[in-house]
Design a protein around this motif. Structure first.
Motif, PDB file in Angstrom:
ATOM      1  N   ALA A 131       0.836  -1.208   0.000  1.00  0.00           N
ATOM      2  CA  ALA A 131       0.000   0.000   0.000  1.00  0.00           C
ATOM      3  C   ALA A 131       0.869   1.256   0.000  1.00  0.00           C
ATOM      4  O   ALA A 131       0.566   2.239  -0.680  1.00  0.00           O
ATOM      5  CB  ALA A 131      -0.939  -0.003   1.205  1.00  0.00           C
ATOM      6  N   ILE A 132       1.960   1.241   0.754  1.00  0.00           N
ATOM      7  CA  ILE A 132       2.852   2.408   0.802  1.00  0.00           C
ATOM      8  C   ILE A 132       3.530   2.608  -0.545  1.00  0.00           C
ATOM      9  O   ILE A 132       3.642   3.735  -1.035  1.00  0.00           O
ATOM     10  CB  ILE A 132       3.890   2.246   1.945  1.00  0.00           C
ATOM     11  N   LEU A 133       3.975   1.514  -1.166  1.00  0.00           N
ATOM     12  CA  LEU A 133       4.598   1.618  -2.488  1.00  0.00           C
ATOM     13  C   LEU A 133       3.605   2.144  -3.529  1.00  0.00           C
ATOM     14  O   LEU A 133       3.979   2.896  -4.427  1.00  0.00           O
ATOM     15  CB  LEU A 133       5.148   0.260  -2.939  1.00  0.00           C
ATOM     16  N   ALA A 134       2.331   1.762  -3.407  1.00  0.00           N
ATOM     17  CA  ALA A 134       1.305   2.188  -4.364  1.00  0.00           C
ATOM     18  C   ALA A 134       0.858   3.625  -4.123  1.00  0.00           C
ATOM     19  O   ALA A 134       0.276   4.253  -5.002  1.00  0.00           O
ATOM     20  CB  ALA A 134       0.101   1.256  -4.290  1.00  0.00           C
ATOM     21  N   SER A 135       1.142   4.162  -2.924  1.00  0.00           N
ATOM     22  CA  SER A 135       0.703   5.527  -2.610  1.00  0.00           C
ATOM     23  C   SER A 135       1.607   6.540  -3.302  1.00  0.00           C
ATOM     24  O   SER A 135       2.616   6.185  -3.905  1.00  0.00           O
ATOM     25  CB  SER A 135       0.732   5.756  -1.098  1.00  0.00           C
ATOM     26  N   ASP A 136       1.249   7.820  -3.162  1.00  0.00           N
ATOM     27  CA  ASP A 136       2.033   8.881  -3.798  1.00  0.00           C
ATOM     28  C   ASP A 136       3.099   9.455  -2.866  1.00  0.00           C
ATOM     29  O   ASP A 136       3.606  10.545  -3.090  1.00  0.00           O
ATOM     30  CB  ASP A 136       1.106   9.998  -4.295  1.00  0.00           C
ATOM     31  N   LEU A 137       3.467   8.712  -1.814  1.00  0.00           N
ATOM     32  CA  LEU A 137       4.457   9.200  -0.861  1.00  0.00           C
ATOM     33  C   LEU A 137       5.864   9.255  -1.445  1.00  0.00           C
ATOM     34  O   LEU A 137       6.663  10.097  -1.069  1.00  0.00           O
ATOM     35  CB  LEU A 137       4.471   8.326   0.401  1.00  0.00           C
ATOM     36  N   GLY A 138       6.181   8.313  -2.331  1.00  0.00           N
ATOM     37  CA  GLY A 138       7.511   8.286  -2.915  1.00  0.00           C
ATOM     38  C   GLY A 138       8.564   7.801  -1.927  1.00  0.00           C
ATOM     39  O   GLY A 138       9.732   8.188  -2.017  1.00  0.00           O
ATOM     40  N   ILE A 139       8.172   6.957  -0.981  1.00  0.00           N
ATOM     41  CA  ILE A 139       9.094   6.430   0.026  1.00  0.00           C
ATOM     42  C   ILE A 139       9.067   4.906  -0.056  1.00  0.00           C
ATOM     43  O   ILE A 139       8.001   4.305  -0.169  1.00  0.00           O
ATOM     44  CB  ILE A 139       8.673   6.867   1.445  1.00  0.00           C
ATOM     45  N   THR A 140      10.250   4.293   0.007  1.00  0.00           N
ATOM     46  CA  THR A 140      10.329   2.844  -0.035  1.00  0.00           C
ATOM     47  C   THR A 140      10.320   2.302   1.397  1.00  0.00           C
ATOM     48  O   THR A 140      11.179   2.665   2.198  1.00  0.00           O
ATOM     49  CB  THR A 140      11.621   2.395  -0.747  1.00  0.00           C
ATOM     50  N   PRO A 141       9.341   1.437   1.708  1.00  0.00           N
ATOM     51  CA  PRO A 141       9.271   0.879   3.062  1.00  0.00           C
ATOM     52  C   PRO A 141      10.316  -0.221   3.270  1.00  0.00           C
ATOM     53  O   PRO A 141      10.708  -0.897   2.323  1.00  0.00           O
ATOM     54  CB  PRO A 141       7.855   0.303   3.126  1.00  0.00           C
ATOM     55  N   GLN A 142      10.755  -0.381   4.513  1.00  0.00           N
ATOM     56  CA  GLN A 142      11.684  -1.448   4.882  1.00  0.00           C
ATOM     57  C   GLN A 142      11.051  -2.222   6.027  1.00  0.00           C
ATOM     58  O   GLN A 142      10.640  -1.617   7.023  1.00  0.00           O
ATOM     59  CB  GLN A 142      13.030  -0.862   5.304  1.00  0.00           C
ATOM     60  N   SER A 143      10.999  -3.534   5.878  1.00  0.00           N
ATOM     61  CA  SER A 143      10.363  -4.367   6.900  1.00  0.00           C
ATOM     62  C   SER A 143      11.400  -5.225   7.604  1.00  0.00           C
ATOM     63  O   SER A 143      12.323  -5.733   6.981  1.00  0.00           O
ATOM     64  CB  SER A 143       9.307  -5.260   6.247  1.00  0.00           C
ATOM     65  N   ASP A 144      11.222  -5.389   8.928  1.00  0.00           N
ATOM     66  CA  ASP A 144      12.122  -6.262   9.690  1.00  0.00           C
ATOM     67  C   ASP A 144      11.370  -7.452  10.279  1.00  0.00           C
ATOM     68  O   ASP A 144      11.876  -8.131  11.157  1.00  0.00           O
ATOM     69  CB  ASP A 144      12.839  -5.466  10.783  1.00  0.00           C
ATOM     70  N   GLY A 145      10.172  -7.712   9.785  1.00  0.00           N
ATOM     71  CA  GLY A 145       9.387  -8.841  10.272  1.00  0.00           C
ATOM     72  C   GLY A 145       8.397  -8.457  11.360  1.00  0.00           C
ATOM     73  O   GLY A 145       7.437  -9.179  11.619  1.00  0.00           O
ATOM     74  N   THR A 146       8.621  -7.332  12.024  1.00  0.00           N
ATOM     75  CA  THR A 146       7.709  -6.852  13.071  1.00  0.00           C
ATOM     76  C   THR A 146       7.184  -5.466  12.722  1.00  0.00           C
ATOM     77  O   THR A 146       6.009  -5.183  12.875  1.00  0.00           O
ATOM     78  CB  THR A 146       8.432  -6.769  14.433  1.00  0.00           C
ATOM     79  N   TYR A 147       8.081  -4.609  12.267  1.00  0.00           N
ATOM     80  CA  TYR A 147       7.754  -3.230  11.925  1.00  0.00           C
ATOM     81  C   TYR A 147       8.009  -2.970  10.447  1.00  0.00           C
ATOM     82  O   TYR A 147       8.858  -3.611   9.839  1.00  0.00           O
ATOM     83  CB  TYR A 147       8.659  -2.252  12.702  1.00  0.00           C
ATOM     84  N   VAL A 148       7.276  -1.987   9.923  1.00  0.00           N
ATOM     85  CA  VAL A 148       7.608  -1.411   8.619  1.00  0.00           C
ATOM     86  C   VAL A 148       8.181  -0.042   8.939  1.00  0.00           C
ATOM     87  O   VAL A 148       7.564   0.737   9.667  1.00  0.00           O
ATOM     88  CB  VAL A 148       6.362  -1.276   7.706  1.00  0.00           C
ATOM     89  N   ARG A 149       9.378   0.210   8.440  1.00  0.00           N
ATOM     90  CA  ARG A 149      10.025   1.495   8.731  1.00  0.00           C
ATOM     91  C   ARG A 149      10.084   2.331   7.469  1.00  0.00           C
ATOM     92  O   ARG A 149      10.380   1.836   6.384  1.00  0.00           O
ATOM     93  CB  ARG A 149      11.423   1.278   9.281  1.00  0.00           C
ATOM     94  N   LEU A 150       9.796   3.624   7.638  1.00  0.00           N
ATOM     95  CA  LEU A 150       9.890   4.588   6.545  1.00  0.00           C
ATOM     96  C   LEU A 150      10.894   5.652   6.942  1.00  0.00           C
ATOM     97  O   LEU A 150      10.774   6.243   8.013  1.00  0.00           O
ATOM     98  CB  LEU A 150       8.535   5.252   6.284  1.00  0.00           C
ATOM     99  N   THR A 151      11.880   5.881   6.098  1.00  0.00           N
ATOM    100  CA  THR A 151      12.849   6.942   6.342  1.00  0.00           C
ATOM    101  C   THR A 151      12.622   8.013   5.290  1.00  0.00           C
ATOM    102  O   THR A 151      12.694   7.739   4.088  1.00  0.00           O
ATOM    103  CB  THR A 151      14.289   6.405   6.252  1.00  0.00           C
ATOM    104  N   LEU A 152      12.342   9.228   5.754  1.00  0.00           N
ATOM    105  CA  LEU A 152      12.078  10.320   4.829  1.00  0.00           C
ATOM    106  C   LEU A 152      13.392  10.873   4.298  1.00  0.00           C
ATOM    107  O   LEU A 152      14.289  11.190   5.083  1.00  0.00           O
ATOM    108  CB  LEU A 152      11.302  11.441   5.528  1.00  0.00           C
ATOM    109  N   PRO A 153      13.499  10.996   2.981  1.00  0.00           N
ATOM    110  CA  PRO A 153      14.722  11.582   2.431  1.00  0.00           C
ATOM    111  C   PRO A 153      14.770  13.080   2.737  1.00  0.00           C
ATOM    112  O   PRO A 153      13.742  13.717   2.946  1.00  0.00           O
ATOM    113  CB  PRO A 153      14.586  11.330   0.926  1.00  0.00           C
TER     114      PRO A 153
END
Length: 183
Positions: A79-101
């Protein structure tokens, strides 16, 4: 004739909408409101991300998303990849992390223009409320045979309230543009 409380409430709704819309505009700092429009496919139903996960801000430029159910991790990423945020999510199995450029100066100017458009829409909404109220007052004056002076006084009150809210909109907009353009 003139109901200041009702008019104030309608104009306040425009202010609330403005604040909500401006919260979605990135400033370089992470905000959970950025994810309000991200829709996750939750058992076949499009559901806003904040309703299926806890969103926290561990650092000023990152978001941590912990889904209520573990099987939602890949759906949230999608859903995050499909949104217009332009941020690539990173998952560690428990959390999805987003780092803003870090925003470039050009991107900051574009975001400031976007915020300006949102502010203009809010001003138009307030002016439309004024127009509707003025038309209602003129109709009431005609029906109740009120004098032109009495009508003018009522119309002036509506204009004063409109000026107040347009000023508030400009103030909120100036603060947001300052946030966006601050490096």
């Amino acid at each position: 004739m003139f109901d200041a409380n009702a008019l104030d409430a309608r104009m306040q709704k425009s202010m609330d909408t403005l604040r909500k819309d401006l919260a979605k505009v990135r400033t370089g700092l992470a905000s959970p409101a950025m994810l309000d429009n991200v829709m996750v496919d939750y058992y076949g139903t499009k559901t806003p991300l904040p309703q299926v996960a806890a969103v926290t801000v561990p650092e000023p430029r990152s978001l941590a998303i912990k889904p209520w159910e573990k099987n939602l991790l890949p759906l949230i990423e999608k859903a995050i990849l499909a949104s217009d945020l332009g941020i690539t999510p990173q998952s560690d199995g428990t959390y999805v992390r987003l780092t803003l450029p870090i925003l470039t100066q050009e991107r900051r100017k574009d975001l400031a223009k976007m915020a300006g458009k949102i502010g203009e829409e809010a001003k138009v909404a307030v002016r439309n409320i004024r127009r509707d109220e003025n038309e209602r007052l003129k109709k009431d004056a005609k029906d109740k045979n009120l004098s032109e002076d009495a009508l003018k006084g009522e119309l002036d009150k509506v204009q004063q309230m409109t000026d107040k809210y347009v000023g508030l909109i400009e103030q909120v907009l100036a603060e947001k543009e300052k946030d966006i353009l601050t490096v």
